[in-house]
Design a protein around this motif. Structure first.
Motif, short mmCIF file in Angstrom:
data_model
loop_
_atom_site.label_atom_id
_atom_site.label_comp_id
_atom_site.label_asym_id
_atom_site.label_seq_id
_atom_site.Cartn_x
_atom_site.Cartn_y
_atom_site.Cartn_z
N MET A 97 0.82 -1.19 0.00
CA MET A 97 0.00 0.00 0.00
C MET A 97 0.87 1.26 0.00
O MET A 97 0.45 2.26 -0.55
CB MET A 97 -0.90 0.01 1.23
N GLN A 98 2.01 1.21 0.62
CA GLN A 98 2.82 2.41 0.77
C GLN A 98 3.33 2.98 -0.55
O GLN A 98 3.35 4.20 -0.69
CB GLN A 98 3.96 2.15 1.73
N PRO A 99 3.73 2.17 -1.52
CA PRO A 99 4.17 2.79 -2.78
C PRO A 99 3.06 3.52 -3.53
O PRO A 99 3.32 4.41 -4.33
CB PRO A 99 4.67 1.62 -3.62
N TYR A 100 1.81 3.19 -3.26
CA TYR A 100 0.72 3.80 -3.99
C TYR A 100 0.16 5.05 -3.32
O TYR A 100 -0.45 5.87 -3.98
CB TYR A 100 -0.42 2.78 -4.18
N PHE A 101 0.35 5.18 -2.02
CA PHE A 101 -0.26 6.29 -1.30
C PHE A 101 0.80 6.98 -0.45
O PHE A 101 1.23 6.45 0.57
CB PHE A 101 -1.39 5.81 -0.39
N SER A 102 1.22 8.18 -0.86
CA SER A 102 2.15 8.94 -0.03
C SER A 102 1.36 9.77 0.98
O SER A 102 1.82 10.01 2.08
CB SER A 102 3.02 9.84 -0.90
N SER A 103 0.19 10.22 0.60
CA SER A 103 -0.70 10.89 1.54
C SER A 103 -1.96 10.03 1.68
O SER A 103 -2.30 9.25 0.79
CB SER A 103 -1.06 12.29 1.05
N ASN A 104 -2.65 10.16 2.77
CA ASN A 104 -3.86 9.39 3.08
C ASN A 104 -3.59 7.89 3.12
O ASN A 104 -4.44 7.09 2.72
CB ASN A 104 -4.98 9.69 2.07
N LEU A 105 -2.43 7.50 3.60
CA LEU A 105 -2.10 6.08 3.70
C LEU A 105 -3.01 5.39 4.72
O LEU A 105 -3.46 4.27 4.49
CB LEU A 105 -0.63 5.91 4.10
N GLY A 106 -3.31 6.05 5.82
CA GLY A 106 -4.20 5.47 6.82
C GLY A 106 -5.59 5.21 6.26
O GLY A 106 -6.20 4.18 6.55
N LEU A 107 -6.09 6.13 5.47
CA LEU A 107 -7.41 5.95 4.85
C LEU A 107 -7.39 4.77 3.88
O LEU A 107 -8.34 3.96 3.86
CB LEU A 107 -7.82 7.23 4.11
N ALA A 108 -6.32 4.64 3.12
CA ALA A 108 -6.22 3.53 2.17
C ALA A 108 -6.15 2.19 2.89
O ALA A 108 -6.80 1.22 2.48
CB ALA A 108 -4.98 3.71 1.29
N ILE A 109 -5.41 2.12 3.97
CA ILE A 109 -5.33 0.87 4.73
C ILE A 109 -6.67 0.57 5.39
O ILE A 109 -7.10 -0.58 5.46
CB ILE A 109 -4.19 0.95 5.76
N GLY A 110 -7.37 1.60 5.84
CA GLY A 110 -8.70 1.41 6.42
C GLY A 110 -9.70 0.88 5.41
O GLY A 110 -10.50 -0.01 5.71
N ILE A 111 -9.65 1.40 4.19
CA ILE A 111 -10.55 0.92 3.15
C ILE A 111 -10.22 -0.52 2.79
O ILE A 111 -11.12 -1.35 2.60
CB ILE A 111 -10.49 1.84 1.92
N ALA A 112 -8.93 -0.85 2.72
CA ALA A 112 -8.53 -2.23 2.41
C ALA A 112 -8.98 -3.18 3.52
O ALA A 112 -9.45 -4.29 3.25
CB ALA A 112 -7.03 -2.31 2.23
N ALA A 113 -8.85 -2.76 4.77
CA ALA A 113 -9.30 -3.61 5.88
C ALA A 113 -10.81 -3.77 5.88
O ALA A 113 -11.33 -4.85 6.19
CB ALA A 113 -8.83 -3.01 7.21
N THR A 114 -11.53 -2.73 5.51
CA THR A 114 -12.98 -2.83 5.41
C THR A 114 -13.38 -3.81 4.32
O THR A 114 -14.31 -4.59 4.48
CB THR A 114 -13.59 -1.45 5.12
N GLY A 115 -12.66 -3.80 3.21
CA GLY A 115 -12.95 -4.73 2.14
C GLY A 115 -12.75 -6.17 2.56
O GLY A 115 -13.52 -7.06 2.18
N SER A 116 -11.73 -6.43 3.36
CA SER A 116 -11.51 -7.81 3.80
C SER A 116 -12.59 -8.26 4.77
O SER A 116 -13.01 -9.42 4.74
CB SER A 116 -10.13 -7.95 4.44
#
Length: 133
Positions: A1-20
């Motif tokens: 996830m980190q190479p794709y999101f330099s900002s809003n990394l927490g939001l991206a990880i939250g969305i990924a966790a919600t999807g799982s």
């Protein structure tokens, strides 16, 4: 996830966790509803098609952010020179072994020592208590 999101990394990880967690709800519902109607084979195929549809969206829009430096070996022995890493691997192995050995062999030892009725009654009581919650 980190190479794709330099900002809003927490939001991206939250969305990924919600999807799982959503898939943890969707797949059992599909399994329960389809297993009696179309059988195990087609139920497995339907779950595969749902996974294919869900994973084709990020596959279509993702691209590789970093290039690999070259061909890597399948097994890299040099990682075992790092002391803290080896200690972490050993601790994880012992923790999982202790957890799963107890989980799998309680029933076997209960059958061997003729106290299987006690283990079964405890499991039945636990099932009845969790069903009422």
């Amino acid at each position: 996830m980190q190479p794709y999101f330099s900002s809003n990394l927490g939001l991206a990880i939250g969305i990924a966790a919600t999807g799982s967690s959503i898939s943890g709800v969707i797949y059992p519902v599909i399994l329960i509803n389809f297993i009696d109607k179309v059988g195990f084979g087609w139920t497995t195929r339907v779950i595969g098609f749902v996974a294919l549809a869900a994973l084709s969206i990020p596959l279509a829009f993702s691209k590789m952010r970093t290039k690999l430096p070259g061909v890597r070996r399948i097994v890299d022995i040099s990682v075992f020179t790092d002391g803290p890493f080896c200690l972490c691997i050993l601790a994880c192995f012992l923790g999982y072994t202790g957890c799963y050995a107890a989980f799998y062999y309680i029933g076997v030892s209960a059958l061997a020592s003729n106290i299987a009725f006690l283990v079964l009654s405890l499991r039945f009581c636990d099932m009845r208590l969790t069903a009422n919650v």
